[in-house]
Design a protein around this motif. Structure first.
Motif, PDB file in Angstrom:
ATOM      1  N   PHE A  81       0.830  -1.205   0.000  1.00 47.63           N
ATOM      2  CA  PHE A  81       0.000   0.000   0.000  1.00 47.63           C
ATOM      3  C   PHE A  81       0.867   1.259   0.000  1.00 47.63           C
ATOM      4  O   PHE A  81       0.586   2.233  -0.692  1.00 47.63           O
ATOM      5  CB  PHE A  81      -0.944  -0.001   1.208  1.00 47.63           C
ATOM      6  CG  PHE A  81      -1.872  -1.171   1.213  1.00 47.63           C
ATOM      7  CD1 PHE A  81      -2.946  -1.215   0.345  1.00 47.63           C
ATOM      8  CD2 PHE A  81      -1.663  -2.233   2.068  1.00 47.63           C
ATOM      9  CE1 PHE A  81      -3.805  -2.308   0.331  1.00 47.63           C
ATOM     10  CE2 PHE A  81      -2.506  -3.328   2.065  1.00 47.63           C
ATOM     11  CZ  PHE A  81      -3.589  -3.360   1.192  1.00 47.63           C
ATOM     12  N   PHE A  82       1.951   1.230   0.778  1.00 44.83           N
ATOM     13  CA  PHE A  82       2.871   2.351   0.822  1.00 44.83           C
ATOM     14  C   PHE A  82       3.543   2.541  -0.539  1.00 44.83           C
ATOM     15  O   PHE A  82       3.702   3.666  -1.017  1.00 44.83           O
ATOM     16  CB  PHE A  82       3.906   2.123   1.922  1.00 44.83           C
ATOM     17  CG  PHE A  82       4.847   3.270   2.117  1.00 44.83           C
ATOM     18  CD1 PHE A  82       4.405   4.453   2.689  1.00 44.83           C
ATOM     19  CD2 PHE A  82       6.166   3.177   1.727  1.00 44.83           C
ATOM     20  CE1 PHE A  82       5.262   5.515   2.865  1.00 44.83           C
ATOM     21  CE2 PHE A  82       7.033   4.229   1.893  1.00 44.83           C
ATOM     22  CZ  PHE A  82       6.582   5.410   2.467  1.00 44.83           C
ATOM     23  N   LEU A  83       3.934   1.445  -1.171  1.00 47.88           N
ATOM     24  CA  LEU A  83       4.574   1.503  -2.486  1.00 47.88           C
ATOM     25  C   LEU A  83       3.645   2.152  -3.510  1.00 47.88           C
ATOM     26  O   LEU A  83       4.059   3.039  -4.264  1.00 47.88           O
ATOM     27  CB  LEU A  83       4.956   0.098  -2.948  1.00 47.88           C
ATOM     28  CG  LEU A  83       5.531   0.007  -4.355  1.00 47.88           C
ATOM     29  CD1 LEU A  83       7.007   0.374  -4.344  1.00 47.88           C
ATOM     30  CD2 LEU A  83       5.338  -1.373  -4.922  1.00 47.88           C
ATOM     31  N   ILE A  84       2.399   1.744  -3.530  1.00 48.37           N
ATOM     32  CA  ILE A  84       1.430   2.297  -4.477  1.00 48.37           C
ATOM     33  C   ILE A  84       1.207   3.782  -4.198  1.00 48.37           C
ATOM     34  O   ILE A  84       1.190   4.606  -5.116  1.00 48.37           O
ATOM     35  CB  ILE A  84       0.107   1.517  -4.414  1.00 48.37           C
ATOM     36  CG1 ILE A  84       0.336   0.098  -4.932  1.00 48.37           C
ATOM     37  CG2 ILE A  84      -0.982   2.217  -5.210  1.00 48.37           C
ATOM     38  CD1 ILE A  84      -0.766  -0.854  -4.597  1.00 48.37           C
ATOM     39  N   LYS A  85       1.082   4.141  -2.928  1.00 53.42           N
ATOM     40  CA  LYS A  85       0.881   5.539  -2.557  1.00 53.42           C
ATOM     41  C   LYS A  85       2.045   6.402  -3.032  1.00 53.42           C
ATOM     42  O   LYS A  85       1.844   7.457  -3.637  1.00 53.42           O
ATOM     43  CB  LYS A  85       0.731   5.668  -1.044  1.00 53.42           C
ATOM     44  CG  LYS A  85       0.617   7.106  -0.558  1.00 53.42           C
ATOM     45  CD  LYS A  85       0.714   7.202   0.941  1.00 53.42           C
ATOM     46  CE  LYS A  85       2.108   6.970   1.405  1.00 53.42           C
ATOM     47  NZ  LYS A  85       2.887   8.153   1.718  1.00 53.42           N
ATOM     48  N   VAL A  86       3.251   5.941  -2.799  1.00 52.30           N
ATOM     49  CA  VAL A  86       4.434   6.714  -3.191  1.00 52.30           C
ATOM     50  C   VAL A  86       4.528   6.831  -4.706  1.00 52.30           C
ATOM     51  O   VAL A  86       4.825   7.902  -5.240  1.00 52.30           O
ATOM     52  CB  VAL A  86       5.708   6.087  -2.595  1.00 52.30           C
ATOM     53  CG1 VAL A  86       6.953   6.687  -3.210  1.00 52.30           C
ATOM     54  CG2 VAL A  86       5.717   6.252  -1.091  1.00 52.30           C
ATOM     55  N   ARG A  87       4.254   5.758  -5.412  1.00 52.96           N
ATOM     56  CA  ARG A  87       4.325   5.817  -6.876  1.00 52.96           C
ATOM     57  C   ARG A  87       3.281   6.762  -7.452  1.00 52.96           C
ATOM     58  O   ARG A  87       3.534   7.462  -8.420  1.00 52.96           O
ATOM     59  CB  ARG A  87       4.193   4.430  -7.477  1.00 52.96           C
ATOM     60  CG  ARG A  87       5.446   3.623  -7.205  1.00 52.96           C
ATOM     61  CD  ARG A  87       5.560   2.459  -8.112  1.00 52.96           C
ATOM     62  NE  ARG A  87       6.776   1.709  -7.824  1.00 52.96           N
ATOM     63  CZ  ARG A  87       7.134   0.639  -8.472  1.00 52.96           C
ATOM     64  NH1 ARG A  87       6.376   0.173  -9.446  1.00 52.96           N
ATOM     65  NH2 ARG A  87       8.240   0.013  -8.163  1.00 52.96           N
ATOM     66  N   LEU A  88       2.099   6.796  -6.864  1.00 52.17           N
ATOM     67  CA  LEU A  88       1.081   7.736  -7.330  1.00 52.17           C
ATOM     68  C   LEU A  88       1.455   9.173  -6.984  1.00 52.17           C
ATOM     69  O   LEU A  88       1.175  10.092  -7.755  1.00 52.17           O
ATOM     70  CB  LEU A  88      -0.279   7.380  -6.734  1.00 52.17           C
ATOM     71  CG  LEU A  88      -0.955   6.150  -7.325  1.00 52.17           C
ATOM     72  CD1 LEU A  88      -2.173   5.759  -6.504  1.00 52.17           C
ATOM     73  CD2 LEU A  88      -1.333   6.387  -8.772  1.00 52.17           C
ATOM     74  N   GLN A  89       2.095   9.387  -5.851  1.00 56.28           N
ATOM     75  CA  GLN A  89       2.468  10.735  -5.430  1.00 56.28           C
ATOM     76  C   GLN A  89       3.636  11.302  -6.229  1.00 56.28           C
ATOM     77  O   GLN A  89       3.808  12.517  -6.273  1.00 56.28           O
ATOM     78  CB  GLN A  89       2.832  10.760  -3.949  1.00 56.28           C
ATOM     79  CG  GLN A  89       1.650  10.621  -3.037  1.00 56.28           C
ATOM     80  CD  GLN A  89       2.054  10.576  -1.576  1.00 56.28           C
ATOM     81  OE1 GLN A  89       3.153  10.150  -1.234  1.00 56.28           O
ATOM     82  NE2 GLN A  89       1.155  11.010  -0.711  1.00 56.28           N
TER      83      GLN A  89
END
Length: 92
Positions: free
Chosen positions: A30-38
């Motif tokens: 979830f953190f990985l996806i959040k960072v990639r979207l940000q």
């Protein structure tokens, strides 16, 4: 020193470290996806860092793209360092 007290401390620290590792492992995708979207640039900004090409994709579309491009292992990129960091903090 009371042996029961030192054993209690060891068990408490170990339990904290294990729970920290598990929470980092579960939360890492979830953190990985959040960072990639940000880290995506808009047309009016100058982006710094890596651009992953996930602009205008939904959360679930990003999951599908990561798994398709990098495999399931890609969802856990960087999890080792996160597990080490969180386990030390949780054990303290």
């Amino acid at each position: 020193a009371d042996p029961d007290r030192s054993l209690y401390l060891l068990r408490t620290v170990t339990a904290g470290a294990i729970s920290g590792c598990l929470s980092a492992f579960v939360g890492s995708p979830f953190f990985l996806i959040k960072v990639r979207l940000q880290t995506q640039a808009t047309s009016s900004t100058l982006a710094m860092g890596t651009q992953h090409g996930y602009r205008d994709l939904s959360f679930f579309q990003v999951i599908r793209k990561i798994v398709a491009d990098e495999g399931l292992k890609g969802m856990y990129r960087g999890v080792t360092s996160g597990m080490l960091r969180v386990s030390m903090g949780s054990a303290a």
